[in-house]
Design a protein around this motif. Structure first.
Motif, short mmCIF file in Angstrom:
data_model
loop_
_atom_site.label_atom_id
_atom_site.label_comp_id
_atom_site.label_asym_id
_atom_site.label_seq_id
_atom_site.Cartn_x
_atom_site.Cartn_y
_atom_site.Cartn_z
N LYS A 69 91.18 46.04 -8.79
CA LYS A 69 91.40 47.23 -7.98
C LYS A 69 90.20 47.60 -7.11
CE LYS A 69 94.84 49.19 -11.01
NZ LYS A 69 95.26 50.32 -11.81
N GLY A 70 89.01 47.15 -7.47
CA GLY A 70 87.83 47.51 -6.71
C GLY A 70 87.75 46.75 -5.40
N PRO A 71 87.05 47.31 -4.42
CA PRO A 71 86.89 46.60 -3.16
C PRO A 71 86.00 45.38 -3.33
CG PRO A 71 85.57 48.58 -3.14
CD PRO A 71 86.38 48.60 -4.41
N VAL A 72 86.34 44.33 -2.65
CA VAL A 72 85.58 43.09 -2.74
C VAL A 72 84.44 43.16 -1.73
CG1 VAL A 72 85.70 40.58 -2.50
CG2 VAL A 72 87.66 41.85 -3.42
N PRO A 73 83.18 43.04 -2.18
CA PRO A 73 82.07 43.09 -1.23
C PRO A 73 82.06 41.83 -0.37
CG PRO A 73 81.25 42.56 -3.41
CD PRO A 73 82.72 42.88 -3.56
N GLN A 74 81.80 42.04 0.91
CA GLN A 74 81.75 40.91 1.84
C GLN A 74 80.30 40.65 2.21
OE1 GLN A 74 84.23 41.98 5.09
NE2 GLN A 74 86.13 41.72 3.95
N PRO A 75 79.87 39.40 2.13
CA PRO A 75 78.47 39.10 2.48
C PRO A 75 78.25 39.30 3.98
CG PRO A 75 79.70 37.09 2.12
CD PRO A 75 80.62 38.22 1.73
N ARG A 76 77.08 39.81 4.31
CA ARG A 76 76.74 40.01 5.72
C ARG A 76 76.38 38.67 6.35
NH1 ARG A 76 72.80 45.28 5.97
NH2 ARG A 76 74.34 46.79 5.32
N GLN A 77 76.80 38.53 7.56
CA GLN A 77 76.47 37.30 8.26
C GLN A 77 75.11 37.40 8.93
OE1 GLN A 77 79.68 36.56 10.92
NE2 GLN A 77 81.12 36.05 9.29
N LYS A 78 74.80 38.53 9.53
CA LYS A 78 73.52 38.71 10.20
C LYS A 78 72.90 40.02 9.70
CE LYS A 78 74.78 36.40 14.50
NZ LYS A 78 74.91 36.57 15.95
N PRO A 79 71.63 40.00 9.33
CA PRO A 79 71.01 41.27 8.93
C PRO A 79 70.83 42.17 10.15
CG PRO A 79 69.40 39.52 8.96
CD PRO A 79 70.74 38.87 9.21
N LYS A 80 70.90 43.49 9.91
CA LYS A 80 70.73 44.43 11.01
C LYS A 80 69.27 44.44 11.45
CE LYS A 80 74.42 47.60 9.82
NZ LYS A 80 74.74 48.98 9.48
N LYS A 81 69.07 44.56 12.73
CA LYS A 81 67.71 44.62 13.26
C LYS A 81 67.18 46.04 13.11
CE LYS A 81 68.40 41.00 16.69
NZ LYS A 81 68.34 40.67 18.11
N GLU A 82 65.91 46.14 12.75
CA GLU A 82 65.30 47.46 12.61
C GLU A 82 64.92 47.97 14.00
OE1 GLU A 82 62.08 47.34 9.89
OE2 GLU A 82 63.27 46.39 8.33
N SER A 83 65.17 49.22 14.22
CA SER A 83 64.82 49.79 15.52
C SER A 83 63.34 50.16 15.55
CB SER A 83 65.68 51.04 15.80
OG SER A 83 65.43 52.00 14.81
N LYS A 84 62.75 50.03 16.72
CA LYS A 84 61.33 50.35 16.87
C LYS A 84 61.15 51.85 16.98
CE LYS A 84 60.24 46.05 19.24
NZ LYS A 84 59.68 45.47 20.46
N LYS A 85 60.07 52.34 16.42
CA LYS A 85 59.77 53.77 16.52
C LYS A 85 59.27 54.08 17.92
CE LYS A 85 58.57 54.46 11.72
NZ LYS A 85 57.54 54.90 10.80
N LYS A 86 59.67 55.25 18.41
CA LYS A 86 59.22 55.67 19.73
C LYS A 86 57.81 56.22 19.59
CE LYS A 86 63.71 56.72 21.60
NZ LYS A 86 64.56 57.75 22.18
N ARG A 87 56.95 55.96 20.57
CA ARG A 87 55.57 56.42 20.51
C ARG A 87 55.39 57.75 21.17
NH1 ARG A 87 52.19 50.94 21.76
NH2 ARG A 87 53.16 49.74 20.14
#
Length: 87
Positions: A69-87
Motif C-alpha cells: 500500500k505504501g508509495p514506491v520510492p523512485q530513484p532520482r536520475q539527476k541530483p538537483k543543482k544547488e543555487s548560488k547565494k546572492k552577494r
C-alpha cells in the motif's frame, strides 16, 4: 427562345480505383467510430465464467495477490543543482 433545352443528366465519370477505395475506407472508419461510441455508452458486464475464475483466484491467492500500500520510492536520475547565494 424555347430552343432545345438539354434535360439529360450530366455526364459523370466513373470513379477511379482510388476514389472507390477511399469511399469504402471512410465507411469502415465511420462504422468503427460508431462501435467505439457504443462500447463507451453500453456497459460491459462480466460473463459468468469470468466471475468464477475471479472467485477461484481470490480464494487460492489469499494475500499473495495484494499489492503493497505504501508509495514506491523512485530513484532520482539527476541530483538537483544547488543555487548560488546572492552577494
Amino acid at each position: 427562345m424555347s430552343g432545345e433545352l438539354d434535360l439529360s443528366p450530366p455526364e459523370v465519370p466513373e470513379p477511379t480505383f482510388f476514389e472507390s477505395l477511399l469511399r469504402y475506407g471512410l465507411f469502415l472508419g465511420a462504422i468503427f467510430q460508431l462501435v467505439c461510441i457504443l462500447a463507451v455508452i453500453i456497459p460491459f458486464n462480466k460473463t459468468h465464467e469470468q466471475e468464477e475464475i475471479a472467485e477461484k483466484s481470490d480464494v487460492k491467492g489469499g494475500d499473495q495477490n495484494k499489492k503493497p500500500k505504501g508509495p514506491v520510492p523512485q530513484p532520482r536520475q539527476k541530483p538537483k543543482k544547488e543555487s548560488k547565494k546572492k552577494r
